[in-house]
Design an enzyme around this catalytic site. Structure first.
Site, PDB file in Angstrom:
ATOM      1  N   ASN A  25       0.891  -1.266  -0.165  1.00 24.65           N
ATOM      2  CA  ASN A  25       0.058  -0.075   0.110  1.00 24.65           C
ATOM      3  C   ASN A  25       0.964   1.229   0.022  1.00 24.65           C
ATOM      4  OD1 ASN A  25      -2.334  -1.375  -0.274  1.00 24.65           O
ATOM      5  ND2 ASN A  25      -3.049  -1.395   2.042  1.00 24.65           N
ATOM      6  N   ARG A 399      -2.291 -10.579  -6.150  1.00 27.47           N
ATOM      7  CA  ARG A 399      -2.332  -8.922  -6.303  1.00 27.47           C
ATOM      8  C   ARG A 399      -1.705  -8.191  -5.369  1.00 27.47           C
ATOM      9  NH1 ARG A 399      -7.661  -7.315  -5.128  1.00 27.47           N
ATOM     10  NH2 ARG A 399      -6.431  -5.465  -4.588  1.00 27.47           N
TER      11      ARG A 399
HETATM   12  N1  EPU Z   1     -14.422   6.029   3.591  1.00 33.39           N
HETATM   13  C1  EPU Z   1     -15.455   6.775   3.347  1.00 33.39           C
HETATM   14  N2  EPU Z   1     -14.958   7.937   2.504  1.00 33.39           N
HETATM   15  C2  EPU Z   1     -14.014   8.276   1.821  1.00 33.39           C
HETATM   16  C3  EPU Z   1     -13.137   7.204   2.234  1.00 33.39           C
HETATM   17  C4  EPU Z   1     -13.298   6.032   3.094  1.00 33.39           C
HETATM   18  O1  EPU Z   1     -16.832   6.601   3.792  1.00 33.39           O
HETATM   19  O2  EPU Z   1     -13.994   9.125   0.906  1.00 33.39           O
HETATM   20  C5  EPU Z   1     -14.694   4.874   4.679  1.00 33.39           C
HETATM   21  C6  EPU Z   1     -14.431   3.716   3.975  1.00 33.39           C
HETATM   22  O3  EPU Z   1     -15.782   3.142   3.284  1.00 33.39           O
HETATM   23  C7  EPU Z   1     -14.076   2.764   5.088  1.00 33.39           C
HETATM   24  C8  EPU Z   1     -13.144   3.754   5.998  1.00 33.39           C
HETATM   25  O4  EPU Z   1     -13.467   4.998   5.546  1.00 33.39           O
HETATM   26  O5  EPU Z   1     -15.212   2.168   5.873  1.00 33.39           O
HETATM   27  C9  EPU Z   1     -11.839   3.498   5.645  1.00 33.39           C
HETATM   28  O6  EPU Z   1     -11.398   3.621   4.405  1.00 33.39           O
HETATM   29  P1  EPU Z   1      -9.798   3.928   3.769  1.00 33.39           P
HETATM   30  O7  EPU Z   1     -10.140   5.231   2.998  1.00 33.39           O
HETATM   31  O8  EPU Z   1      -8.985   4.106   5.136  1.00 33.39           O
HETATM   32  O9  EPU Z   1      -9.455   2.752   3.061  1.00 33.39           O
HETATM   33  P2  EPU Z   1      -9.097   2.617   1.625  1.00 33.39           P
HETATM   34  O10 EPU Z   1      -8.254   3.862   1.410  1.00 33.39           O
HETATM   35  O11 EPU Z   1      -9.958   2.272   0.912  1.00 33.39           O
HETATM   36  C10 EPU Z   1      -6.750   1.319   2.387  1.00 33.39           C
HETATM   37  C11 EPU Z   1      -5.946   0.196   1.722  1.00 33.39           C
HETATM   38  C12 EPU Z   1      -6.744  -1.000   2.421  1.00 33.39           C
HETATM   39  C13 EPU Z   1      -6.965  -0.916   3.892  1.00 33.39           C
HETATM   40  C14 EPU Z   1      -7.859   0.331   4.335  1.00 33.39           C
HETATM   41  C15 EPU Z   1      -7.636   0.531   5.817  1.00 33.39           C
HETATM   42  C16 EPU Z   1      -4.929   0.770  -0.336  1.00 33.39           C
HETATM   43  C17 EPU Z   1      -4.731   0.887  -1.536  1.00 33.39           C
HETATM   44  N3  EPU Z   1      -5.864   0.206   0.190  1.00 33.39           N
HETATM   45  O12 EPU Z   1      -8.037   1.404   1.844  1.00 33.39           O
HETATM   46  O13 EPU Z   1      -5.925  -2.400   1.920  1.00 33.39           O
HETATM   47  O14 EPU Z   1      -7.797  -2.039   4.350  1.00 33.39           O
HETATM   48  O15 EPU Z   1      -6.676   1.516   3.801  1.00 33.39           O
HETATM   49  O16 EPU Z   1      -6.500   0.484   6.299  1.00 33.39           O
HETATM   50  O17 EPU Z   1      -3.953   1.450   0.387  1.00 33.39           O
HETATM   51  C18 EPU Z   1      -5.756  -4.323   1.376  1.00 33.39           C
HETATM   52  O18 EPU Z   1      -4.481  -3.971   1.200  1.00 33.39           O
HETATM   53  O19 EPU Z   1      -5.967  -5.427   1.527  1.00 33.39           O
HETATM   54  C19 EPU Z   1      -6.751  -3.379   1.766  1.00 33.39           C
HETATM   55  C20 EPU Z   1      -8.078  -3.406   1.527  1.00 33.39           C
END
Ligand code: EPU
Length: 430
Positions: A25, A399
Site C-alpha cells: 500500500n 495482487r
Molecule cells: N471512507 C469513506 N469515504 C471516503 C474514504 C473512506 O466513507 O472518502 C470509509 C471507507 O468506506 C471505510 C473507511 O472509511 O469504511 C476507511 O477507508 P480508507 O479510506 O481508510 O481505506 P482505503 O483507502 O479504501 C486502504 C487500503 C486498504 C486498507 C484500508 C484501511 C490501499 C490501496 N488500500 O483502503 O487495503 O484496508 O486503507 O487501512 O491502500 C488491502 O491491502 O487488502 C486493503 C484493502
C-alpha cells in the site's frame, strides 16, 4: 494471468527464516506520486505483485516512461513524457489505488479524468472524502460518462476529514503539495504508509510536516524534482507471516521488517500465548502448544489493522475458547469465515461482530478466496488443516503478496499452483 488454484497439503510446521517484501500500500501511493515530479524517479523495494503491474500499465497509458525490473524490485518512472490525462475505467477498476492518479494528475496538471477505482469488495467504499478535499483545494469535480473529471488551479486550504481515511489522507496530500499556499489536513490517518509517502514527497522537494499524526501541514511548492527512494517493508505481509508461523505451531524468523509497526498484532499474539520477540529489523515468532481465544477490535493505526483481521481470524479458528472479532472499518470483511466453515471452523457473524469458537482441528476442503486478505486467511487455514485444501480465485492473493507460496514453501509448507481446466477461474458449484 492464467486461471489457477492453490493446492495446500496442510499440517506442516513452518520453520526457518524469510524476508519481508516492500510495502504494497505504500508502493501503490509512492509510484503515482512520481508523476508530481519534473524529473525521473527510481523507486526501490517495490513488491513484485499484480497491482504494481497494473499501475505500470496505467503510467504507460498516460505516456510516462516506465522501466520495471521485477528481479531487482525497482521501477524507474520518467514523468516528463506524460502526454495523457485520462485513466480509463478498464484500467482504474482493476485496483483500488488507481484513485491516487486523481490527486497526482490534479496536483501536477490541474486536470484529470479517472474512472472509478476497483479493489477488494469489502462493502461500500466511497471516495467522498477524497473529492471533498480536492474541492476544498479549489478543484471543480463533475462526472462525465462514468468518469470523474477534476479540474482547477489548486490553492492551499484547511481540510478536516469526516472520518479517518488512509486513501483520502494520501490523495489530498498528493494534490496539496503542489497547490499554491499552505494546507492543514486534520483528522488524518496515521498509517506507516502515509509517513512513507510523505517522506518520498519531501525527498523530491515537497514541504510536508506532521505525517504520522492526525494533523498534516503542507506548504505548496511549484516544482518537485526527480529522486530515488526505497519504500518501507510491508506491515501486512509481516503480520500475515507472523500469524502463519503461529498457526502451524512453528518457529519463524522474519528479516527486514519494522517491529514497531507490528505492536498491535504482537500484543494480541502474546495475549494468545504465542512467543514473539524482536530486535532491530528482525521478528521471531514461535508457538509450542495451543493458543487462547481473544477479543479483537479493528481500528485505524496504531490500532489493530483491518487488513490483519482476516489472517488473524484464521488463527482463532483453532484457539481454545470463543473469540470475539469486531470489524470497525469495513462492513463486509467476514466472507472468509463462510469459506472456513467448509473446513470445519465454527463461527457466527452478527453485523460487525464475528464469534469464532475454536475447534481442535480443521480439515481440507475446496474454498474460494473472497478478496486479497481473505485469500491469505484461507492459505493460513489450509496450512493448519489436515488433508488437502484447494483455493480457487487464488489470483486475488497474487495482487498483493509477493511470491507468497514460494516464501511459505521455503519455510516448509507444501503449496502448489494448479491450472484450472474449465478456464473460468471457478470450481464447479461456485
Ligand atoms: N471512507 C469513506 N469515504 C471516503 C474514504 C473512506 O466513507 O472518502 C470509509 C471507507 O468506506 C471505510 C473507511 O472509511 O469504511 C476507511 O477507508 P480508507 O479510506 O481508510 O481505506 P482505503 O483507502 O479504501 C486502504 C487500503 C486498504 C486498507 C484500508 C484501511 C490501499 C490501496 N488500500 O483502503 O487495503 O484496508 O486503507 O487501512 O491502500 C488491502 O491491502 O487488502 C486493503 C484493502
Amino acid at each position: 494471468m492464467p486461471d489457477y488454484k492453490l493446492v495446500i497439503e496442510g499440517g506442516r510446521e513452518l520453520r526457518g527464516e524469510t524476508f519481508v517484501s516492500g510495502g504494497k500500500n505504500t508502493s501503490l501511493a509512492v509510484v503515482p506520486a512520481t508523476l508530481l515530479a519534473e524529473g525521473p524517479c527510481l523507486i526501490e523495494n517495490l513488491p513484485d505483485i499484480e497491482d504494481i503491474r497494473v499501475l505500470m500499465q496505467i503510467l504507460r497509458h498516460l505516456g510516462a516512461g516506465v522501466t520495471w525490473q521485477a528481479q531487482q524490485n525497482q521501477m524507474q518512472v520518467d514523468p516528463c513524457q506524460v502526454s495523457g490525462d485520462t485513466v480509463p475505467f478498464r484500467l482504474s477498476q482493476r485496483m483500488r489505488a488507481s484513485y491516487y492518479l486523481m490527486g497526482a494528475l490534479l496536483g501536477r496538471y490541474g486536470y484529470a479524468r479517472v474512472g472509478y477505482p476497483g479493489g477488494c469488495n469489502l462493502g461500500s467504499r466511497p471516495i467522498d472524502q477524497h473529492l471533498k478535499g480536492f474541492r476544498a483545494l479549489g478543484a471543480s469535480i463533475r462526472e462525465e460518462a462514468g468518469m470523474i473529471v477534476l479540474e482547477g488551479k489548486l490553492k492551499g486550504a484547511n481540510i478536516n476529514f469526516d472520518m479517518v481515511t488512509v486513501g483520502g489522507t494520501i490523495n489530498v496530500m498528493l494534490a496539496a503539495c503542489r497547490a499554491e499556499g499552505d494546507s492543514v489536513l486534520t483528522n488524518c490517518a496515521r498509517e506507516p504508509h502515509i509517513v512513507d509517502t510523505a517522506n518520498f514527497l519531501n525527498r523530491i522537494g515537497a514541504h510536508i510536516r506532521g505525517a504520522g499524526t492526525d494533523t498534516i501541514r503542507i506548504r505548496g511548492v511549484n516544482k518537485l524534482r526527480g529522486a530515488s527512494y526505497t519504500v518501507i517493508p510491508d506491515q501486512i505481509e509481516t503480520g500475515t507471516l507472523m500469524i502463519a508461523a503461529a498457526a502451524t505451531r512453528g518457529q519463524v524468523t522474519l528479516r527486514g521488517c519494522i517491529p514497531t509497526h507490528m505492536e498491535a498484532l504482537t500484543a494480541k499474539l502474546l495475549e494468545m500465548g504465542v512467543l514473539v520477540t524482536s530486535q532491530d529489523d528482525i521478528i521471531n515468532v514461535q508457538l509450542r502448544q495451543g493458543h487462547r481465544a481473544i477479543r479483537l477490535s479493528t481500528q485505524e493505526y496504531p490500532g489493530f489493522p483491518t487488513d490483519l483481521q482476516q489472517p488473524m481470524s484464521a488463527l482463532l479458528t483453532r484457539a481454545v475458547g470463543t473469540s470475539e472479532v469486531i470489524e470497525n472499518i469495513f462492513d463486509a470483511r467476514f466472507k472468509h469465515l463462510d469459506e472456513m466453515r467448509k473446513m470445519g471452523a465454527k463461527s457466527v457473524i452478527n453485523g460487525k461482530i464475528a464469534y469464532i469458537e475454536g475447534v481442535p482441528e480443521l480439515h481440507g476442503a475446496p474454498v474460494y478466496a473472497p478478496d486479497l486478505r481473505g485469500g491469505a486467511a484461507l492459505v493460513i487455514a489450509g496450512l493448519m488443516a489436515n488433508g488437502i485444501t484447494e483455493i480457487y480465485r487464488a489470483d486475488t492473493i497474487a495482487r498483493g503478496y509477493e511470491h507468497l507460496e514460494s516464501k511459505l514453501n521455503a519455510l516448509g509448507a507444501l503449496i502448489r499452483r494448479e491450472k484450472i481446466s474449465n478456464g473460468n477461474g471457478n470450481a464447479d458449484g461456485f
